[in-house]
Motif scaffolding. Sequence first.
Motif, PDB file in Angstrom:
ATOM      1  N   GLY A 428       0.819  -1.210   0.000  1.00 26.68           N
ATOM      2  CA  GLY A 428       0.000   0.000   0.000  1.00 26.68           C
ATOM      3  C   GLY A 428       0.851   1.258   0.000  1.00 26.68           C
ATOM      4  N   GLU A 494      -5.515   3.483  -1.204  1.00 27.82           N
ATOM      5  CA  GLU A 494      -6.538   2.697  -1.891  1.00 27.82           C
ATOM      6  C   GLU A 494      -6.593   3.010  -3.383  1.00 27.82           C
ATOM      7  OE1 GLU A 494     -10.243   3.267   0.114  1.00 27.82           O
ATOM      8  OE2 GLU A 494      -9.465   2.623   2.064  1.00 27.82           O
ATOM      9  N   GLU A 495      -5.632   3.825  -3.853  1.00 25.04           N
ATOM     10  CA  GLU A 495      -5.551   4.229  -5.266  1.00 25.04           C
ATOM     11  C   GLU A 495      -6.835   4.900  -5.739  1.00 25.04           C
ATOM     12  OE1 GLU A 495      -2.689   1.502  -7.722  1.00 25.04           O
ATOM     13  OE2 GLU A 495      -4.049   0.172  -6.623  1.00 25.04           O
ATOM     14  N   SER A 496      -7.425   5.691  -4.854  1.00 24.73           N
ATOM     15  CA  SER A 496      -8.641   6.415  -5.192  1.00 24.73           C
ATOM     16  C   SER A 496      -8.286   7.812  -5.677  1.00 24.73           C
ATOM     17  CB  SER A 496      -9.556   6.507  -3.964  1.00 24.73           C
ATOM     18  OG  SER A 496     -10.642   7.371  -4.221  1.00 24.73           O
ATOM     19  N   HIS A 503     -12.563   8.089   3.824  1.00 20.45           N
ATOM     20  CA  HIS A 503     -11.161   8.519   3.959  1.00 20.45           C
ATOM     21  C   HIS A 503     -11.066   9.693   4.940  1.00 20.45           C
ATOM     22  CE1 HIS A 503     -10.928   7.065  -0.488  1.00 20.45           C
ATOM     23  NE2 HIS A 503     -10.819   6.057   0.356  1.00 20.45           N
TER      24      HIS A 503
END
Length: 521
Positions: A428, A494-496, A503
């Motif tokens: 992560g 979270e690669e958002s 968040h």
Amino acid sequence: MQIFSFSPFGYEGALVTVEVDLRRGIPAIDMVGLADSAVKESRDRMQAAIRNAGFSFPPERVLISLSPADLKKEGAGFDLPVALSVLKAQAESSGCTFADEDILVMGELELSGKIRAVKGVNAAVSTAIAGGITKCIVPEQNADEAREVAGVMVYGADCLENAFRALQDSSFFQAKDKHGEKDSQISETCTIIEGVEFQKVEPGYEYAEIKGQGELVRALQIAAAGGHNFIAVGAPGCGKTMALQKFPALLPFLTLDEAHSVTRIWSLAGLIKPSQPLIRIAPFRMPHQTASIEGICGGGPSCRPGEISLAHNGVLFLDEAAEFRSSVLQMLRVPIENKSITLSRAGRTTTYPANFQLLMAVNPCPCGNYGSSTKICLCSGKSIEQYWKKFSAPLLDRVDLRVFVDNPDAEKNEDKGKSYTTEELRKGIAKAIKLQRKRQGIKNARLTPQQIVEFCEIDSEGKLLLEKAADRFNFSPRAISSCLKTARTIADLEESPRILSPHLQEAISYRKLCSNTTPEL
């Protein structure tokens, strides 16, 4: 040919021109140029080394000039440049000629003529390159350190005789081999995860060993991914110090730009190892609680770097932080904000970079049991308030992540069996670091107000959530910015591409632990 040396002062230092004049008169050695005791003593070491190396010492009166004249010269690194300047002047008086170029020379001489290693070589060579000097003669032990500076030709001399030969023959000088042995040694000690280099996990740095502290380990992952300042509050024996001491395993290798600035600082402090001429591993400094302000921020006659500068591009970990002097803790506030520290001594100033990440471990009260669900606190309210006043609200306001750590037995049932391996945490972190490097080039914790507006955009639901939290927990403007930066890091894990309400909610939960000067438990 002009011979230069280097006088360290603070982060910058200065090049020193070494000149020698041979004149008629009673044989003697005169040195001018505001030299300190160590430099003045080089006259005797240099004279013995020249004779023991097989050369004849000039029978004339020798005048040695170190300029600029108003700059104090310190250290034993002037031995070799002074000796070579004397030999050069003697050779020129006999008709020898030297190439018309400038050269940097550093090194300490033994009486036998052998050359000892000195500190500050990386900083000296960097300064020389900036001044247009591309060749240098340094001790053999410092040669790899010097070659890490781009564009320099280096000769690592083991004795005075070979150093003098190098003055006359350019073939002695070599540049760094880009595919040399040192690069292969670095590759052998690293592992690549998601395109980001990490150091191989060593015994004792495995997070799977930490049981029942899921929230603490999760917060450390966020701190490593975004470079956020962190404080762990908990009773003695709960595992907070052990978890924070494993933190270097979560840090990626430094980029080359970061590594060069760190290497320069460590070179000035004399901490460079021959096996590690370029520092690619992020520094992790853990000073003792008795450290003084000078030890932490730097100082002394030549403005040596302190712990916050040695932790540049790395981590400063204060274990049992409440045991540090209050003045030391308060001194950290400005460097945390400015990412640098300016020191002034005897009319001169120097500015060291100090872009460090602060980690702190602290007990919640003098006895350590306040807030524990299994032990009784015997401290009075006044003693607890006095205990937390050491930190002050402005210092705690600069800490993005706050975690209360209870004993594992008191953890919730769903957290008892939860544990993370270092490998899982790194995946992560690597994803988040890749996104940050591509998006803004710096870690989220270092975002400026303008960058926060650009990269930390939230929707109307998130704005409402943040406003309610700010009213409830009395968040300052800095705390609101901190929540946004932390939420940006959680989204990156979270690669958002966008910051979502979960968040932001998690970021607020890590921010609300400490209010003013006492823990809110």
